[in-house]
Design an enzyme around this catalytic site. Structure first.
Site, mmCIF file in Angstrom:
data_model
loop_
_atom_site.group_PDB
_atom_site.id
_atom_site.type_symbol
_atom_site.label_atom_id
_atom_site.label_comp_id
_atom_site.label_asym_id
_atom_site.label_seq_id
_atom_site.Cartn_x
_atom_site.Cartn_y
_atom_site.Cartn_z
ATOM 1 C CB CYS A 122 22.774 13.600 1.489
ATOM 2 S SG CYS A 122 23.185 11.851 1.491
ATOM 3 C CB CYS A 163 26.275 14.841 2.461
ATOM 4 S SG CYS A 163 26.590 13.150 3.043
ATOM 5 N NE ARG A 217 33.833 8.712 -5.724
ATOM 6 C CZ ARG A 217 34.434 7.715 -6.359
ATOM 7 N NH1 ARG A 217 34.691 6.577 -5.700
ATOM 8 N NH2 ARG A 217 34.785 7.843 -7.629
ATOM 9 N NE ARG A 259 18.728 3.408 4.494
ATOM 10 C CZ ARG A 259 18.998 2.755 3.374
ATOM 11 N NH1 ARG A 259 18.040 2.609 2.471
ATOM 12 N NH2 ARG A 259 20.195 2.250 3.152
ATOM 13 C CG ASP A 295 9.422 53.251 14.443
ATOM 14 O OD1 ASP A 295 9.206 52.887 15.606
ATOM 15 O OD2 ASP A 295 10.549 53.580 14.017
#
Length: 495
Positions: free
Chosen positions: A34, A38, A41, A63, A448
């Protein structure tokens, strides 16, 4: 990649949005990984382990969570900690829709495939193929959930020319087929509004994110017919729009900010939008610098008292990128020694003279910024530049066409050598195109004028040598420091 468990624990328990995409929490009891934000819990600490990237978590057998959706997380700053060669390889892997073989990738980097595998194993812990497959499966999942594109079109958009291979890789990552995910999505809510001609993408970022400041930057440089900043009722409600051509598809994109969700909403309108979605996403992530590790950049640069004062006023520092490096290099050459407004006007004339017109889906006429092939025979005499500058433009176009200028993620020193080898192009142009056109965080235009004024004392400007010496402490974020120096001049004017 090493992570601090205590920091990760505090971040996930607090659901701290600043750490979104910085690491992933894998739960041993469920086999799911996760994002730190998330809403589920929080698991017990003894049941979790932490990974720096989604690819690492996936390779370890976990997964992705279907609730917090790791596919929607901002890019991982962990990739910025790996070797320069690996970073270049990752960028090349993401530039094209289709996958490259390890041999092709190594050849483009100028190293052997064996050495490239060794670098990935050493710095990432994964093979290039594992990284590519995981990232493309996550992208496909976002299209399955957020669009109504057919599965076959999503497979193509994600870089798979074989539906069978796409299904196999997706199943390995998500433990379900693409069709099952689409079916679950339709059962859970009404199907998404849209069509293959109009698709919405969502690009997450870590706060803070100063959308009005980015819009103001792009508004001052917008090319008539190509780009437009549409101002809303408030600065935060503005829209960035531009025309594009990718994979032979012409279209428009419109970008809005959704600050309450920490993401940008992108509407892509093209004939076959699926063919361009991955490239559009990657280009926009660089254009708006969405994957910047702003916490680290802020901490590092705030050690300098001058930059710290600017950061107090503007805590979000992002490096505005470019849609296309060739386009931006041409604009930088046009902008040598003239104001932003003048350079934008001349670039608009270039588009008007050489850019191809097309009618957009709203019935209005738009133009495409011309590429090297369209400019091959251009003499640039009609756009209001000197003969010397016109010759520089012709030299640059010719060098691009014959391969002397390499846009495929070269190292900073190599890029500057390529550019300054052309007559009429100096160190400022080389570094400025590296900074904005190629999003190189350590590029620094030391000569610059604005940089030299900001670093000067009283009415006396600093010298380029003095600027380079002071900038050593800002590495590897010198490009961000240059932006802050320019902002310091504006703050000085309003003080």
């Amino acid at each position: 990649m090493a992570l601090n468990p205590e920091t990760c624990t505090r971040a996930r328990l607090a659901r701290d949005k600043r750490f979104d995409g910085c690491f992933y929490t894998a739960v041993k009891t469920t086999g799911i990984f996760c994002r730190p934000i998330c809403p589920a819990r929080a698991p017990l600490e003894r049941n979790v382990e932490y990974f720096a990237t989604a690819a690492e978590a996936s390779a370890a057998g976990y997964r992705p969570c279907l609730r917090c959706r790791p596919d929607a997380a901002p890019g991982s700053p962990a990739w910025g900690l790996v070797s320069t060669t690996v970073q270049r390889a990752l960028s090349l892997m993401r530039r094209d829709r289709e996958a490259q073989s390890i041999e092709q990738l190594a050849e483009r980097l100028g190293i052997s495939s064996r050495y490239l595998r060794k670098l990935f194993t050493e710095h990432v812990g994964l093979s290039p193929l594992q990284v590519w497959q995981t990232e493309r499966a996550l992208f496909a999942f976002s299209l399955l959930r957020d669009t109504s594109l057919p599965v076959s079109e999503i497979a193509f958009a994600s870089g798979f020319n074989s539906l069978r291979r796409f299904n196999g890789v997706f199943r390995d990552v998500y433990r379900r087929t693409p069709s099952e995910v689409r079916r679950e999505e339709r059962e859970g809510r009404a199907s998404r509004v849209g069509s293959p001609e109009s698709v919405r993408l969502y690009l997450s970022y870590r706060p803070p994110f100063d959308w009005p400041q980015l819009l103001s930057f792009f508004s001052a440089r917008a090319l008539l017919g190509v780009e437009q900043v549409i101002h809303g009722d408030t600065p935060a409600a503005g829209i960035y729009q531009r025309s594009f051509e990718l994979e032979g598809q012409r279209g428009l994109l419109r970008v809005r900010n959704q600050p309450e969700k920490g993401r940008l909403e992108v509407e892509v309108i093209a004939g076959r939008s699926g063919a361009v979605l991955y490239q559009v996403r990657e280009k926009l992530r660089r254009l708006f610098d969405l994957d910047a590790d702003t916490e680290e950049i802020h901490r590092h640069l705030a050690a300098d008292p001058l930059l710290a004062r600017v950061l107090e006023q503007s805590p979000d520092v992002r490096l505005p990128g470019a849609w296309d490096p060739f386009e931006y290099a041409l604009r930088a050459i046009l902008g040598q020694q003239i104001s932003v407004a003048a350079a934008t006007t001349i670039a608009g004339r270039l588009v008007s003279a050489y850019g191809e017109a097309f009618v957009g889906p709203d019935g209005q006429e738009y133009r495409l910024f011309p590429g090297p092939e369209q400019l091959a025979e251009a003499d640039f005499s009609s756009i209001g530049v000197t003969r010397t500058r016109a010759q520089t433009l012709r030299n640059f176009v010719a060098a691009t066409r014959n391969g002397e200028i390499d846009f495929s993620e070269p190292e900073l020193e190599t890029w500057c050598q390529q550019m300054t080898a052309l007559p009429g192009i100096g160190d400022w142009t080389a570094h400025y195109t590296a900074m904005r056109g190629l999003s190189m965080p350590d590029a620094f235009p030391a000569s610059d004028l604005g940089v030299l004024i900001a670093l000067g004392t009283g009415d006396k400007k600093a010298t380029p040598k003095q600027a380079l010496a002071r900038a050593e402490d800002w590495r590897p974020w010198r490009a961000y420091a240059a932006l802050l120096l320019w902002q310091s001049l504006k703050l000085r004017q309003t003080a």
